[in-house]
Design an enzyme around this catalytic site. Structure first.
Site, PDB file in Angstrom:
ATOM      1  N   GLY A  24       0.821  -1.196   0.000  1.00 26.01           N
ATOM      2  CA  GLY A  24       0.000   0.000   0.000  1.00 26.01           C
ATOM      3  C   GLY A  24       0.855   1.244   0.000  1.00 26.01           C
ATOM      4  N   GLY A  25       0.205   2.397   0.312  1.00 27.18           N
ATOM      5  CA  GLY A  25       0.913   3.660   0.267  1.00 27.18           C
ATOM      6  C   GLY A  25       1.957   3.808   1.349  1.00 27.18           C
ATOM      7  N   MET A  26       1.770   3.145   2.507  1.00 29.54           N
ATOM      8  CA  MET A  26       2.686   3.339   3.616  1.00 29.54           C
ATOM      9  C   MET A  26       3.511   2.104   3.941  1.00 29.54           C
ATOM     10  SD  MET A  26       1.865   5.007   7.342  1.00 29.54           S
ATOM     11  CE  MET A  26       0.656   3.779   7.820  1.00 29.54           C
ATOM     12  N   LYS A  44       3.707  -6.513   8.751  1.00 27.68           N
ATOM     13  CA  LYS A  44       3.643  -5.252   8.030  1.00 27.68           C
ATOM     14  C   LYS A  44       4.939  -4.500   8.264  1.00 27.68           C
ATOM     15  CE  LYS A  44       0.669  -1.398   6.806  1.00 27.68           C
ATOM     16  NZ  LYS A  44      -0.697  -0.843   6.846  1.00 27.68           N
ATOM     17  N   ASP A 152     -11.372   4.600   6.445  1.00 25.87           N
ATOM     18  CA  ASP A 152     -11.160   4.032   5.111  1.00 25.87           C
ATOM     19  C   ASP A 152     -11.871   2.682   4.987  1.00 25.87           C
ATOM     20  OD1 ASP A 152     -10.250   4.017   2.495  1.00 25.87           O
ATOM     21  OD2 ASP A 152      -8.314   3.129   2.984  1.00 25.87           O
TER      22      ASP A 152
END
Length: 259
Positions: A24-26, A44, A152
């Site tokens: 993902g973005g992060m 993660k 989200d």
């Protein structure tokens, strides 16, 4: 938090990476094997904002991005509910990279389930899918009672297991209501377009869909447009609260009913 993590010994060799699940973005989600407890987990890891160099060196991570990552681990770890994926450990690996481990959820996304309902496959009906949405509502009622909003919610952020398990995933945009939030929620403007054809070609070229995220002025993800409440889309930071998550749940219900 980093000082405490740095002062502990690194669990060298405990986790064996078995591949990447998502990105993902992060951060990226990795499949890892826990040598000590003999089980598969999800890990993660935080990623730098820039693309990785050809040398393979991980890009640098700025302080604000690191703070968001640590906050996600802490908030998710404190939400103790059957509908929220449990976090096991927060730590640093041998190279100094921050990670946290959590239960590896096996199954399919709610988006996949909605497709199965529409096509009447694998025994999925609207009634059965409504049972999944009810479990999401219960998980979010718990989170809201704890003063946490997700910001989200969408079918792609819900996992449905083979035996009825339902997990609300990806709390990277979560906010604790009694804490300040310095994120600039204004949506970053795009270059002007002259025709609808140009718009569709550019969106298709980037692989954008209604479930693709929007980005803020400071480069963070602000949410997903197809399920985003009006106040969140406007960047009205003070107005975003539990009703914003309820709006997203309503959009998910509409998705189910309309196909």
């Amino acid at each position: 938090v980093l000082s405490r993590l740095t002062g502990r010994s690194v669990a060298a060799g405990r986790y064996v990476i078995r591949g990447e699940i998502a990105r993902g973005g992060m951060g990226a989600i990795l499949r890892v094997w826990d040598e000590d407890l003999r089980r598969q987990l999800a890990m993660k890891v935080i990623l730098g904002r820039d693309l990785a160099s050809t040398s393979g060196v991980t890009p640098p991570v700025d302080t604000r991005q690191l703070a968001r990552f640590l906050e996600e681990a802490q908030v998710t770890g404190q939400l103790d509910h059957p509908g929220i994926v449990p976090v096991h450990e927060l730590g640093l690996d041998a190279s100094g990279q921050v990670y946290f481990t959590m239960k590896l959820v096996k199954g399919q996304t709610l988006k996949d389930v909605f497709d199965l309902v529409r096509d009447q496959q694998q025994g999925w009906s609207r009634t059965r899918a409504l049972g999944v949405l009810l479990k999401i509502c219960e998980a979010m009622a718990y989170a809201h009672a704890k003063g946490v909003i997700h910001r989200d919610l969408k079918p792609g952020n819900v996992m449905v297991g083979k035996y009825g398990e339902v997990y609300v995933m990806d709390w990277g945009l979560a906010r604790v209501l009694d804490q300040g939030d310095e994120k600039d929620l204004r949506i970053r403007p795009e270059a002007p377009r002259t025709t609808s054809e140009l718009l569709s070609e550019r969106a298709a070229g980037r692989g954008e869909t209604p479930e693709s995220p929007l980005y803020t002025m400071d480069g963070d993800v602000v949410g997903t447009p197809a399920y985003m409440s009006p106040e969140q889309a406007r960047g009205a930071r003070g107005a975003v609260g539990p009703p914003s998550d309820v709006y997203a749940l309503g959009a998910m219900l509409y998705h189910l009913l309309a196909g």
